[in-house]
Scaffold this motif. Structure first.
Motif, PDB file in Angstrom:
ATOM      1  N   GLN A  76       0.832  -1.206   0.000  1.00 25.23           N
ATOM      2  CA  GLN A  76       0.000   0.000   0.000  1.00 25.23           C
ATOM      3  C   GLN A  76       0.864   1.251   0.000  1.00 25.23           C
ATOM      4  N   VAL A  77       1.911   1.243   0.804  1.00 28.37           N
ATOM      5  CA  VAL A  77       2.835   2.383   0.864  1.00 28.37           C
ATOM      6  C   VAL A  77       3.466   2.605  -0.507  1.00 28.37           C
ATOM      7  N   LYS A  78       3.887   1.530  -1.159  1.00 26.82           N
ATOM      8  CA  LYS A  78       4.508   1.648  -2.484  1.00 26.82           C
ATOM      9  C   LYS A  78       3.529   2.241  -3.489  1.00 26.82           C
ATOM     10  N   ALA A  79       2.274   1.785  -3.449  1.00 28.09           N
ATOM     11  CA  ALA A  79       1.259   2.312  -4.367  1.00 28.09           C
ATOM     12  C   ALA A  79       1.020   3.798  -4.106  1.00 28.09           C
ATOM     13  N   LEU A  80       0.964   4.187  -2.842  1.00 22.93           N
ATOM     14  CA  LEU A  80       0.763   5.598  -2.502  1.00 22.93           C
ATOM     15  C   LEU A  80       1.967   6.447  -2.915  1.00 22.93           C
ATOM     16  N   GLU A  81       3.173   5.915  -2.735  1.00 24.36           N
ATOM     17  CA  GLU A  81       4.377   6.641  -3.154  1.00 24.36           C
ATOM     18  C   GLU A  81       4.390   6.844  -4.662  1.00 24.36           C
ATOM     19  N   GLU A  82       3.956   5.824  -5.407  1.00 27.43           N
ATOM     20  CA  GLU A  82       3.893   5.947  -6.867  1.00 27.43           C
ATOM     21  C   GLU A  82       2.875   7.008  -7.271  1.00 27.43           C
ATOM     22  N   GLN A  83       1.732   7.053  -6.581  1.00 28.69           N
ATOM     23  CA  GLN A  83       0.726   8.081  -6.859  1.00 28.69           C
ATOM     24  C   GLN A  83       1.275   9.468  -6.559  1.00 28.69           C
ATOM     25  N   ALA A  84       1.978   9.587  -5.438  1.00 23.72           N
ATOM     26  CA  ALA A  84       2.563  10.876  -5.063  1.00 23.72           C
ATOM     27  C   ALA A  84       3.595  11.322  -6.095  1.00 23.72           C
ATOM     28  N   GLU A  85       4.429  10.402  -6.558  1.00 20.39           N
ATOM     29  CA  GLU A  85       5.436  10.747  -7.571  1.00 20.39           C
ATOM     30  C   GLU A  85       4.776  11.169  -8.877  1.00 20.39           C
ATOM     31  N   ALA A  86       3.691  10.509  -9.249  1.00 20.85           N
ATOM     32  CA  ALA A  86       2.970  10.874 -10.476  1.00 20.85           C
ATOM     33  C   ALA A  86       2.394  12.286 -10.350  1.00 20.85           C
ATOM     34  N   LEU A  87       1.824  12.618  -9.199  1.00 23.59           N
ATOM     35  CA  LEU A  87       1.287  13.965  -8.980  1.00 23.59           C
ATOM     36  C   LEU A  87       2.404  15.008  -9.004  1.00 23.59           C
ATOM     37  N   LYS A  88       3.523  14.696  -8.379  1.00 21.41           N
ATOM     38  CA  LYS A  88       4.662  15.613  -8.406  1.00 21.41           C
ATOM     39  C   LYS A  88       5.121  15.854  -9.840  1.00 21.41           C
ATOM     40  N   ALA A  89       5.163  14.798 -10.631  1.00 27.20           N
ATOM     41  CA  ALA A  89       5.601  14.927 -12.025  1.00 27.20           C
ATOM     42  C   ALA A  89       4.649  15.830 -12.809  1.00 27.20           C
ATOM     43  N   GLU A  90       3.349  15.695 -12.570  1.00 25.27           N
ATOM     44  CA  GLU A  90       2.367  16.548 -13.241  1.00 25.27           C
ATOM     45  C   GLU A  90       2.559  18.011 -12.851  1.00 25.27           C
ATOM     46  N   ILE A  91       2.760  18.253 -11.568  1.00 23.43           N
ATOM     47  CA  ILE A  91       2.958  19.626 -11.086  1.00 23.43           C
ATOM     48  C   ILE A  91       4.241  20.208 -11.669  1.00 23.43           C
ATOM     49  N   LYS A  92       5.321  19.427 -11.673  1.00 18.24           N
ATOM     50  CA  LYS A  92       6.592  19.899 -12.232  1.00 18.24           C
ATOM     51  C   LYS A  92       6.459  20.208 -13.715  1.00 18.24           C
ATOM     52  N   GLN A  93       5.753  19.347 -14.438  1.00 19.27           N
ATOM     53  CA  GLN A  93       5.565  19.569 -15.870  1.00 19.27           C
ATOM     54  C   GLN A  93       4.806  20.869 -16.104  1.00 19.27           C
ATOM     55  N   ASP A  94       3.758  21.120 -15.318  1.00 23.00           N
ATOM     56  CA  ASP A  94       2.983  22.350 -15.444  1.00 23.00           C
ATOM     57  C   ASP A  94       3.856  23.566 -15.150  1.00 23.00           C
ATOM     58  N   MET A  95       4.664  23.476 -14.100  1.00 23.03           N
ATOM     59  CA  MET A  95       5.535  24.594 -13.748  1.00 23.03           C
ATOM     60  C   MET A  95       6.573  24.844 -14.833  1.00 23.03           C
ATOM     61  N   GLU A  96       7.110  23.753 -15.386  1.00 24.21           N
ATOM     62  CA  GLU A  96       8.118  23.900 -16.440  1.00 24.21           C
ATOM     63  C   GLU A  96       7.496  24.545 -17.685  1.00 24.21           C
ATOM     64  N   GLN A  97       6.290  24.120 -18.041  1.00 26.46           N
ATOM     65  CA  GLN A  97       5.612  24.701 -19.201  1.00 26.46           C
ATOM     66  C   GLN A  97       5.343  26.186 -19.006  1.00 26.46           C
ATOM     67  N   LYS A  98       5.055  26.575 -17.768  1.00 23.92           N
ATOM     68  CA  LYS A  98       4.788  27.981 -17.461  1.00 23.92           C
ATOM     69  C   LYS A  98       6.072  28.764 -17.223  1.00 23.92           C
ATOM     70  N   GLY A  99       7.206  28.053 -17.132  1.00 23.60           N
ATOM     71  CA  GLY A  99       8.478  28.719 -16.893  1.00 23.60           C
ATOM     72  C   GLY A  99       8.571  29.324 -15.501  1.00 23.60           C
ATOM     73  N   GLN A 100       7.937  28.681 -14.524  1.00 23.06           N
ATOM     74  CA  GLN A 100       7.923  29.210 -13.163  1.00 23.06           C
ATOM     75  C   GLN A 100       8.599  28.239 -12.211  1.00 23.06           C
ATOM     76  N   GLU A 101       9.332  28.814 -11.267  1.00 23.38           N
ATOM     77  CA  GLU A 101       9.960  28.013 -10.223  1.00 23.38           C
ATOM     78  C   GLU A 101       9.149  28.053  -8.936  1.00 23.38           C
ATOM     79  N   GLU A 102       8.173  28.944  -8.880  1.00 21.14           N
ATOM     80  CA  GLU A 102       7.343  29.073  -7.686  1.00 21.14           C
ATOM     81  C   GLU A 102       5.936  29.451  -8.113  1.00 21.14           C
ATOM     82  N   ILE A 103       4.953  28.732  -7.573  1.00 21.16           N
ATOM     83  CA  ILE A 103       3.548  28.989  -7.898  1.00 21.16           C
ATOM     84  C   ILE A 103       2.749  28.970  -6.599  1.00 21.16           C
ATOM     85  N   LYS A 104       1.827  29.913  -6.484  1.00 16.51           N
ATOM     86  CA  LYS A 104       0.905  29.916  -5.353  1.00 16.51           C
ATOM     87  C   LYS A 104      -0.344  29.162  -5.789  1.00 16.51           C
TER      88      LYS A 104
END
Length: 91
Positions: A19-47
């Protein structure tokens, strides 16, 4: 603790670890989505509501002990120290 009780605890441990592994994978996927959005926007910090998300480049220095040992083995051995610990595994 009897063998059956121990086996049940190990089974429960394995279930929780899965269960922990599955949750960690979900968390990493969400982080990747957020990072991709930030990279596309060219921002290092978002509120985002009450959150501030930062994804900044960090430069750090780390000691390269492998190269140091290869080039200065005697000095490395003079300052190297052994440590002991215990490792818990379930196979």
């Amino acid at each position: 603790m009897g063998e059956r009780a121990l086996e049940n605890r190990v089974k429960k441990l394995k279930e929780i670890e899965a269960q922990v592994k599955a949750l960690e994978e979900q968390a990493e996927a969400l982080k990747a989505e957020i990072k991709q959005d930030m990279e596309q926007k060219g921002q290092e910090e978002i509120k985002a509501g009450s959150f501030v998300v930062r994804w900044k480049t960090i430069i750090s220095s780390k000691f390269d002990s492998k190269t140091f040992k290869a080039e200065h083995e005697a000095l490395y051995n003079q300052y190297a120290r052994q440590i002991s610990g215990r490792r818990f595994t379930v196979a």
